[in-house]
Design an enzyme around this catalytic site. Structure first.
Site, mmCIF file in Angstrom:
data_model
loop_
_atom_site.group_PDB
_atom_site.id
_atom_site.type_symbol
_atom_site.label_atom_id
_atom_site.label_comp_id
_atom_site.label_asym_id
_atom_site.label_seq_id
_atom_site.Cartn_x
_atom_site.Cartn_y
_atom_site.Cartn_z
ATOM 1 N N THR A 151 -12.478 -1.002 2.602
ATOM 2 C CA THR A 151 -12.968 -2.302 2.122
ATOM 3 C C THR A 151 -14.466 -2.453 2.343
ATOM 4 O OG1 THR A 151 -12.470 -3.368 4.245
ATOM 5 C CG2 THR A 151 -10.745 -3.402 2.555
ATOM 6 N N ASP B 135 -0.821 -6.210 5.004
ATOM 7 C CA ASP B 135 -0.573 -7.194 3.944
ATOM 8 C C ASP B 135 0.883 -7.642 3.909
ATOM 9 O OD1 ASP B 135 -3.279 -7.022 2.958
ATOM 10 O OD2 ASP B 135 -2.728 -5.080 2.108
ATOM 11 N N GLN C 69 -3.946 -5.284 10.059
ATOM 12 C CA GLN C 69 -3.582 -4.145 9.209
ATOM 13 C C GLN C 69 -2.157 -3.662 9.510
ATOM 14 O OE1 GLN C 69 -7.664 -2.497 10.070
ATOM 15 N NE2 GLN C 69 -7.476 -1.896 7.931
#
EC number: 6.3.4.4
Length: 336
Positions: free
Chosen positions: A125, A13, A178
């Site tokens: 997730t 992120d 990631q």
């Protein structure tokens, strides 16, 4: 000859998608290939007209009109998400997928959602990427080439990536997924990891890229690192403080508020640089670290606080900071 690999130093992120979009425009990249586990990580880019682009399967380099995009053979593919993104972004004829990619089936997603260890302990997730990979390792997963509806998009991505990278007048851009510290076999935080490795070498393997063709590894370092799910986060802020400071973030896939840190852990950055062989650093979310950087687009606007952070990051990684991300917009970037 040029092949650039973009990876995240820590827990993801960090703005890898924006970094790739910026490089695609700046270098007029020929082909941008997605590496990584699968659809378990999303990317967001805000175009100059305010349009927000969110993707989970395809890389974002297509924002440069001359750039084609593809998915490498080591990445799991959700056919519904792939086709939806091709349609939504108008990428017919510009988007491709390696026929050897394993397919994420609805049963893979259901299995992960029903697995309390993954959903609760690990904080997955639950995209089905890990379960699909497990079936792939056991040689019982279907591959993209087994699905007639995906036939128009099938390409030997490894061959094309190496062809592009070997040409003197073209550039290949590999988008990692990631973050390095979420790597299955390299993170100190197992089991709080993803289902694959997230280093530069892993990205090259996912794409099938000859290492001799790599000219740069751009490691993205988030000025205030974040983490989704469980596991350690050094220098973590409280969720309430992140909201109060106006720097709270929310996951593309889950909508969960990301945990956020006050600053990077420089020992971890040093380790990530060693693993990835970083040649350049893109320092992202500078406006969260110093609000005075918001929307800055020139080197003369770099504040003393960010210059100090640049020095610390360069000392920890041994690589120069060459890009600064200063806001949500695609053009909120500074090349140093």
């Amino acid at each position: 000859m040029s092949a650039i690999v973009v990876v995240d130093a820590l827990w993801g992120d960090s703005g890898k998608g924006k970094t790739c979009a910026h490089l695609a425009r700046r270098r007029n990249v020929t082909l941008n290939v997605r590496a990584g586990a699968g659809t378990n990580a999303g990317t967001t880019v805000v175009l100059d007209d305010g349009t927000q682009i969110k993707a989970r399967q395809l890389p974002i380099g297509w924002t440069n009109p001359n750039t084609r995009v593809a998915v490498g053979s080591g990445t799991m593919v959700d056919p519904e998400i792939l086709r939806a993104e091709i349609e939504r972004f108008g990428l017919e004829g510009r988007a491709f997928v390696d026929g050897r990619c394993a397919v994420i089936e609805p049963a893979h997603i259901e299995a992960e959602r029903a697995d309390a260890h993954l959903a609760t302990t690990v904080g997955s997730t639950c995209s089905g990427s890990g379960t699909a990979r497990a079936d792939f390792v056991l040689r019982r997963a279907r591959q993209v080439r087994d699905l007639p509806e995906l036939a128009p998009y099938v390409l030997d991505v490894a061959r094309e990536a190496n062809r592009v990278a070997a040409r003197p007048d073209e550039t290949l851009l590999v988008a990692g997924s990631q973050g390095t510290m979420l790597s299955l076999a390299l993170s100190p935080d197992y089991p709080f990891t993803t289902s694959a490795n997230c280093t530069a070498v892993a990205a090259m393997s996912d794409v099938g890229l000859n290492w001799r063709l790599v000219t740069d590894v751009v490691m993205v370092v988030k000025a205030m690192p974040s983490r989704v799910g469980e596991g350690p986060l050094p220098f973590e802020l409280s969720a309430a403080e992140a909201i109060a400071r106006g720097i709270a973030e929310y996951g593309v896939n889950t909508g969960r508020q990301r945990r956020k840190a006050e600053r990077p852990d420089f020992d971890l950055l040093n380790y990530a640089a060693m693993l990835n062989g970083a040649t350049q650093i893109a320092l992202s979310f500078c406006d969260h670290y110093d609000p005075a950087m918001r929307g800055a687009r020139g080197a003369d606007a770099v504040t003393p606080r960010i210059r100090s952070l640049i020095g610390e990051v360069e000392a920890a990684t041994g690589a120069p900071v060459t890009m600064l991300d200063t806001g949500p917009g695609l053009s909120d970037m500074i090349d140093l």
